[in-house]
Design an enzyme around this catalytic site. Structure first.
Site, PDB file in Angstrom:
ATOM      1  CE  LYS A 198      -3.427  -2.658  -0.180  1.00  0.00           C
ATOM      2  NZ  LYS A 198      -4.410  -3.119   0.754  1.00  0.00           N
TER       3      LYS A 198
HETATM    4  C1  LIG Z   1      -5.273  -4.233   1.218  1.00  0.00           C
HETATM    5  C2  LIG Z   1      -6.780  -3.828   1.244  1.00  0.00           C
HETATM    6  C3  LIG Z   1      -7.310  -4.217   2.665  1.00  0.00           C
HETATM    7  C4  LIG Z   1      -6.915  -5.085   3.530  1.00  0.00           C
HETATM    8  O1  LIG Z   1      -5.895  -5.054   4.246  1.00  0.00           O
HETATM    9  P1  LIG Z   1      -4.835  -5.890   4.652  1.00  0.00           P
HETATM   10  O2  LIG Z   1      -3.816  -5.272   5.480  1.00  0.00           O
HETATM   11  O3  LIG Z   1      -4.247  -6.613   3.666  1.00  0.00           O
HETATM   12  O4  LIG Z   1      -5.662  -6.835   5.605  1.00  0.00           O
HETATM   13  C5  LIG Z   1      -8.868  -3.813   2.656  1.00  0.00           C
HETATM   14  N1  LIG Z   1      -9.447  -3.145   1.739  1.00  0.00           N
HETATM   15  C6  LIG Z   1      -8.618  -2.713   0.837  1.00  0.00           C
HETATM   16  C7  LIG Z   1      -9.653  -1.974  -0.395  1.00  0.00           C
HETATM   17  C8  LIG Z   1      -7.561  -3.186   0.210  1.00  0.00           C
HETATM   18  O5  LIG Z   1      -6.910  -2.837  -0.792  1.00  0.00           O
END
Ligand SMILES: *Cc1c(COP(=O)(O)O)cnc(C)c1O
Length: 446
Positions: A198
């Site tokens: 991210k």
């Molecule tokens: C990555 C993501 C999540 C989940 O996050 P994690 O840290 O991988 O559990 C939730 N919502 C969206 C839109 C994502 O891209």
């Protein structure tokens, strides 16, 4: 005369080594030192670094409460529990998102009703929400999809009219502004994924943000038994000591240590990414068939870190050329291009037939009143079902290196301008997209 396309035997457009332009996350000496400190202190399972990170994250957003979680998925479930979602309740969520925006509702006994997306913003369409609200609807989950802030003014107006809560999923839009306000500060609660792919990358981690003390405390009761001493609501205190959800959602302090350093680094990184991505699109301003997914200038709305930078694809301007064939040609030019985006969740078996908890009925409808079936068959959300052929992921530059960006833009220009050479051999069918956006792309050439 443009040269022959590389996919047809011509020379490549991108010749320079990418160097660090795509390297992510950027790990500095300070991050390494911060992680080592936690390791040497032996406080990986502690709370002191996490509390410091929470305070910094809350301050960055000028919000009151931040609660660190071990994943964004856990933070989303904490937010759902926090706003009061329970058995038989419904949430409304866009069909185009990563599954964690809605799937954790199942473990609360609730279910999800999908709304369609707006084809330009790629976020939930505010005009497709209100008619889906029932007496069971508790919350709308808004996803600022691939870094684009959703239309929060319209969504908050609907939620307030019906007295339901709004949870922002900010996993794609850390630091982005919506009309001058930070994403994650507008709804009743916000959840962020901070995993390494991210824009704000800490490792595996998530954050829950709210100004509502009750939402914050309910999330503590649910997944943070070690912090039950912070509970002040009598009904929550009476059950203190064991987690109400049976979940242990504490953030790992190695991730918290990275996060504390990222708070210092991210604003500058975000600015450099924004400069690089806007430069890329400026170079392609007059090119047919492709268009930026970005807010208008001077709107006060920004893309933050441009997570999973995405473009619009207009095959009708390129003689009907498929996005898959277009992307393959761009990749052969030496650039990056992945056709499609997330698949429409409402078409997956776990949102139709799967009986996860052995209730003798599909989980999607298992806790709804008899005769109520909210499942959404193929054809019911047309924008979500067709968007995979209308978008592509472009090179996500983390550094502003004009010469290299110009080479990548030249690759896109060359393919778009020579589209006619690709039509005769366009045997590619539109890509279906991916269930998980962060999964490795199925095809990567060059
Ligand atoms: C990555 C993501 C999540 C989940 O996050 P994690 O840290 O991988 O559990 C939730 N919502 C969206 C839109 C994502 O891209």
């Amino acid at each position: 005369m443009t040269e022959k396309l590389a996919i047809l035997g011509g020379p490549k457009s991108v010749l320079s080594d990418p160097g660090d332009i795509f390297t992510w996350p950027i790990i500095t000496d300070e991050i390494e030192a911060a992680v080592l400190r936690v390791l040497r202190d032996g406080t990986m399972s502690g709370l002191d670094v996490t509390r410091e990170f929470e305070a910094g994250f809350a301050a960055w957003h000028q919000m009151t409460y931040a609660l660190g979680h071990n994943t964004g998925t856990a933070a989303l479930q904490g937010a759902m529990y926090g706003v009061g979602v329970g058995r038989g309740d419904e949430i409304i969520c866009p069909s185009i998102t990563y599954w964690a925006s809605c799937m954790p509702v199942y473990a609360l006994g609730g279910t999800v009703v999908f709304a369609d997306i707006d084809p330009d913003s790629l976020c939930i369409d505010p005009n497709d929400i209100e008619h889906r609200i029932t007496e069971r609807t508790k919350a709308i989950v808004v996803v600022h999809y691939v870094a684009m802030p959703a239309d929060m003014d319209a969504i908050m107006a609907i939620a307030n009219r019906h007295n339901i809560k709004v949870i922002e999923d900010v996993s794609h839009a850390h630091g982005a502004l919506y009309k001058g306000r930070m994403t994650g500060t507008i709804g009743h609660a916000a959840a962020f994924s901070l995993m390494s792919g991210k824009s704000f990358a800490c490792g595996e981690a998530g954050m829950l943000l709210t100004n509502d003390r009750e939402i914050h405390e309910r999330a503590i009761a649910f997944g943070h038994y070690a912090r039950h001493g912070e509970l002040t609501f009598a009904d929550l205190e009476s059950g203190a000591g064991l987690p109400w959800g049976g979940h242990k959602y504490r953030m790992h302090q190695l991730s918290a240590a990275v996060g504390l350093e990222q708070l210092k680094l991210y604003p500058d990184q975000m600015a450099e990414i924004d400069q690089a991505m806007r430069y890329f699109w400026e170079l392609l301003d007059d090119v047919p068939g492709i268009a930026p997914h970005q807010p208008p200038p001077d709107s006060g709305t920004t893309m933050g870190g441009w997570y999973a930078a995405t473009g619009h694809y207009r095959s009708e301007q390129l003689g009907g050329l498929s996005v898959a064939r277009f992307a393959a040609a761009v990749v052969d030019e030496g650039s990056k291009c992945f056709p499609g985006c997330n698949r429409a969740l409402h078409l997956h078996p776990v949102f139709n037939d799967t009986d996860i908890y052995r209730q003798g009925r599909p989980t999607r409808i298992a806790n709804l009143p008899d005769g109520v079936d909210i499942r959404q068959p193929a054809g019911s959300l047309p924008v979500s079902e067709g968007i995979q052929a209308r978008v592509f992921r472009l090179p996500w530059f983390r550094r502003y290196r004009p010469k290299l960006i110009e080479e990548h833009a030249a690759a896109y220009r060359k393919v778009a301008e020579s589209y006619a050479d690709l039509l005769s051999d366009d045997t590619e069918t539109a890509d279906d997209g991916r269930w998980g956006l962060t999964a490795a792309p199925r095809r990567e050439r060059g």
